[in-house]
Motif scaffolding. Structure first.
Motif, PDB file in Angstrom:
ATOM      1  N   MET A   1      66.405  26.800  75.612  1.00  0.00           N
ATOM      2  CA  MET A   1      65.919  26.039  76.748  1.00  0.00           C
ATOM      3  C   MET A   1      65.855  24.570  76.342  1.00  0.00           C
ATOM      4  O   MET A   1      65.147  24.230  75.398  1.00  0.00           O
ATOM      5  N   PRO A   2      66.567  23.706  77.014  1.00  0.00           N
ATOM      6  CA  PRO A   2      66.570  22.277  76.656  1.00  0.00           C
ATOM      7  C   PRO A   2      65.222  21.597  76.969  1.00  0.00           C
ATOM      8  O   PRO A   2      64.839  21.475  78.115  1.00  0.00           O
ATOM      9  N   ARG A   3      64.511  21.199  75.931  1.00  0.00           N
ATOM     10  CA  ARG A   3      63.181  20.582  76.077  1.00  0.00           C
ATOM     11  C   ARG A   3      63.240  19.289  76.889  1.00  0.00           C
ATOM     12  O   ARG A   3      62.326  18.997  77.657  1.00  0.00           O
ATOM     13  N   HIS A   4      64.307  18.536  76.747  1.00  0.00           N
ATOM     14  CA  HIS A   4      64.384  17.243  77.432  1.00  0.00           C
ATOM     15  C   HIS A   4      64.406  17.390  78.958  1.00  0.00           C
ATOM     16  O   HIS A   4      64.070  16.441  79.660  1.00  0.00           O
ATOM     17  N   ARG A   5      64.764  18.552  79.467  1.00  0.00           N
ATOM     18  CA  ARG A   5      64.699  18.765  80.920  1.00  0.00           C
ATOM     19  C   ARG A   5      63.271  18.615  81.439  1.00  0.00           C
ATOM     20  O   ARG A   5      63.048  18.301  82.602  1.00  0.00           O
TER      21      ARG A   5
ATOM     22  N   LEU B   1      53.437  30.726  70.887  1.00  0.00           N
ATOM     23  CA  LEU B   1      54.334  31.815  71.274  1.00  0.00           C
ATOM     24  C   LEU B   1      54.452  32.873  70.179  1.00  0.00           C
ATOM     25  O   LEU B   1      54.516  34.073  70.463  1.00  0.00           O
ATOM     26  N   GLU B   2      54.450  32.433  68.943  1.00  0.00           N
ATOM     27  CA  GLU B   2      54.519  33.389  67.829  1.00  0.00           C
ATOM     28  C   GLU B   2      53.246  34.228  67.752  1.00  0.00           C
ATOM     29  O   GLU B   2      53.292  35.439  67.571  1.00  0.00           O
ATOM     30  N   ARG B   3      52.105  33.588  67.912  1.00  0.00           N
ATOM     31  CA  ARG B   3      50.823  34.294  67.803  1.00  0.00           C
ATOM     32  C   ARG B   3      50.600  35.303  68.926  1.00  0.00           C
ATOM     33  O   ARG B   3      49.947  36.320  68.717  1.00  0.00           O
ATOM     34  N   VAL B   4      51.083  35.004  70.101  1.00  0.00           N
ATOM     35  CA  VAL B   4      50.821  35.891  71.237  1.00  0.00           C
ATOM     36  C   VAL B   4      51.698  37.149  71.207  1.00  0.00           C
ATOM     37  O   VAL B   4      51.411  38.123  71.877  1.00  0.00           O
ATOM     38  N   ARG B   5      52.730  37.127  70.385  1.00  0.00           N
ATOM     39  CA  ARG B   5      53.591  38.295  70.177  1.00  0.00           C
ATOM     40  C   ARG B   5      54.137  38.865  71.491  1.00  0.00           C
ATOM     41  O   ARG B   5      53.951  40.043  71.809  1.00  0.00           O
ATOM     42  N   LEU B   6      54.800  38.021  72.222  1.00  0.00           N
ATOM     43  CA  LEU B   6      55.388  38.441  73.496  1.00  0.00           C
ATOM     44  C   LEU B   6      56.494  39.457  73.266  1.00  0.00           C
ATOM     45  O   LEU B   6      57.181  39.411  72.248  1.00  0.00           O
ATOM     46  N   GLU B   7      56.653  40.315  74.247  1.00  0.00           N
ATOM     47  CA  GLU B   7      57.706  41.328  74.206  1.00  0.00           C
ATOM     48  C   GLU B   7      58.342  41.416  75.582  1.00  0.00           C
ATOM     49  O   GLU B   7      57.690  41.150  76.597  1.00  0.00           O
ATOM     50  N   PRO B   8      59.607  41.835  75.632  1.00  0.00           N
ATOM     51  CA  PRO B   8      60.258  42.019  76.931  1.00  0.00           C
ATOM     52  C   PRO B   8      59.427  42.949  77.821  1.00  0.00           C
ATOM     53  O   PRO B   8      58.845  43.917  77.366  1.00  0.00           O
ATOM     54  N   GLY B   9      59.343  42.572  79.091  1.00  0.00           N
ATOM     55  CA  GLY B   9      58.629  43.381  80.071  1.00  0.00           C
ATOM     56  C   GLY B   9      57.170  43.015  80.262  1.00  0.00           C
ATOM     57  O   GLY B   9      56.531  43.509  81.190  1.00  0.00           O
ATOM     58  N   MET B  10      56.598  42.144  79.416  1.00  0.00           N
ATOM     59  CA  MET B  10      55.190  41.782  79.540  1.00  0.00           C
ATOM     60  C   MET B  10      54.967  40.874  80.745  1.00  0.00           C
ATOM     61  O   MET B  10      55.873  40.186  81.205  1.00  0.00           O
ATOM     62  N   THR B  11      53.726  40.858  81.235  1.00  0.00           N
ATOM     63  CA  THR B  11      53.266  39.887  82.224  1.00  0.00           C
ATOM     64  C   THR B  11      52.308  38.961  81.495  1.00  0.00           C
ATOM     65  O   THR B  11      51.377  39.421  80.840  1.00  0.00           O
ATOM     66  N   VAL B  12      52.542  37.646  81.602  1.00  0.00           N
ATOM     67  CA  VAL B  12      51.762  36.659  80.858  1.00  0.00           C
ATOM     68  C   VAL B  12      51.174  35.645  81.826  1.00  0.00           C
ATOM     69  O   VAL B  12      51.860  35.149  82.716  1.00  0.00           O
ATOM     70  N   PHE B  13      49.904  35.324  81.632  1.00  0.00           N
ATOM     71  CA  PHE B  13      49.225  34.287  82.415  1.00  0.00           C
ATOM     72  C   PHE B  13      49.063  33.052  81.543  1.00  0.00           C
ATOM     73  O   PHE B  13      48.549  33.140  80.427  1.00  0.00           O
ATOM     74  N   GLU B  14      49.512  31.894  82.044  1.00  0.00           N
ATOM     75  CA  GLU B  14      49.362  30.624  81.327  1.00  0.00           C
ATOM     76  C   GLU B  14      48.502  29.693  82.174  1.00  0.00           C
ATOM     77  O   GLU B  14      48.856  29.390  83.308  1.00  0.00           O
ATOM     78  N   ALA B  15      47.395  29.224  81.616  1.00  0.00           N
ATOM     79  CA  ALA B  15      46.545  28.241  82.283  1.00  0.00           C
ATOM     80  C   ALA B  15      46.876  26.874  81.706  1.00  0.00           C
ATOM     81  O   ALA B  15      46.757  26.668  80.508  1.00  0.00           O
ATOM     82  N   GLY B  16      47.292  25.967  82.554  1.00  0.00           N
ATOM     83  CA  GLY B  16      47.690  24.638  82.114  1.00  0.00           C
ATOM     84  C   GLY B  16      49.199  24.553  82.073  1.00  0.00           C
ATOM     85  O   GLY B  16      49.811  24.728  81.032  1.00  0.00           O
ATOM     86  N   SER B  17      49.804  24.356  83.219  1.00  0.00           N
ATOM     87  CA  SER B  17      51.257  24.421  83.329  1.00  0.00           C
ATOM     88  C   SER B  17      51.912  23.089  83.009  1.00  0.00           C
ATOM     89  O   SER B  17      51.356  22.039  83.270  1.00  0.00           O
ATOM     90  N   GLY B  18      53.095  23.171  82.477  1.00  0.00           N
ATOM     91  CA  GLY B  18      53.918  21.998  82.258  1.00  0.00           C
ATOM     92  C   GLY B  18      55.371  22.363  82.466  1.00  0.00           C
ATOM     93  O   GLY B  18      56.243  21.527  82.575  1.00  0.00           O
ATOM     94  N   GLY B  19      55.618  23.655  82.535  1.00  0.00           N
ATOM     95  CA  GLY B  19      56.949  24.145  82.819  1.00  0.00           C
ATOM     96  C   GLY B  19      57.709  24.619  81.601  1.00  0.00           C
ATOM     97  O   GLY B  19      58.229  25.728  81.581  1.00  0.00           O
ATOM     98  N   TYR B  20      57.776  23.799  80.562  1.00  0.00           N
ATOM     99  CA  TYR B  20      58.601  24.136  79.409  1.00  0.00           C
ATOM    100  C   TYR B  20      58.104  25.390  78.705  1.00  0.00           C
ATOM    101  O   TYR B  20      58.874  26.310  78.414  1.00  0.00           O
ATOM    102  N   ASN B  21      56.817  25.454  78.432  1.00  0.00           N
ATOM    103  CA  ASN B  21      56.259  26.618  77.762  1.00  0.00           C
ATOM    104  C   ASN B  21      56.459  27.878  78.604  1.00  0.00           C
ATOM    105  O   ASN B  21      56.797  28.939  78.085  1.00  0.00           O
ATOM    106  N   ALA B  22      56.276  27.752  79.910  1.00  0.00           N
ATOM    107  CA  ALA B  22      56.479  28.892  80.811  1.00  0.00           C
ATOM    108  C   ALA B  22      57.929  29.357  80.777  1.00  0.00           C
ATOM    109  O   ALA B  22      58.209  30.558  80.774  1.00  0.00           O
TER     110      ALA B  22
END
Length: 142
Positions: A1-5, A46-67
């Motif tokens: 994902m290009p961060r500069h976007r 992202l490493e600490r939260v240990r995401l896996e395919p199929g999960m539903t994740v809630f992010e408080a404090g949006s900026g777009g890139y992390n999402a």
């Protein structure tokens, strides 16, 4: 994902500097109101939260890139719900992500926490958002 976007108002060298958070809007006195977190911090969360395919994740404090990064990890069936209290941030996030896929929901101060398996709290205002830590399998402080 290009961060500069997600940092179109800054030079590429700033967008890709691992140690810098890129401030997006400032108020009339110059105080930072929002930012795209430093790349090392986003990677650490992202490493600490240990995401896996199929999960539903809630992010408080949006900026777009992390999402967008999270949406890529939880693909093809997972979902990211990202919210913010600031209408400017939500508008900017929607514009920059282009709502490119159905895995990403951008909303204003309405956390849809049913089915959320992980929470990433990226807001610096600890009073603004209450993170339901006891309901989460992998809560990560932000």
């Amino acid at each position: 994902m290009p961060r500069h976007r997600f940092t179109p108002e800054t030079p590429l060298s700033t967008a890709y500097d691992d140690d810098l958070a890129v401030v997006t809007p400032r108020d009339e006195s110059g105080t930072a109101l929002s930012s795209v977190a430093a790349a090392w911090l986003q990677a650490d969360m992202l490493e600490r939260v240990r995401l896996e395919p199929g999960m539903t994740v809630f992010e408080a404090g949006s900026g777009g890139y992390n999402a967008e990064l999270m949406a890529g990890v939880i693909a093809p069936t997972g979902r990211v719900i990202t919210v913010d209290l600031d209408p400017y941030v939500i508008h900017r996030t929607r514009r920059l992500t282009g709502l490119m896929h159905e895995r990403l929901t951008v909303d204003l101060d309405r956390p849809h926490s049913t089915g959320v398996e992980s929470v990433i709290h990226t807001s610096s205002n600890q009073k603004a958002v209450s993170t339901p830590r006891r309901r989460c399998r992998h809560p990560v402080p932000g």
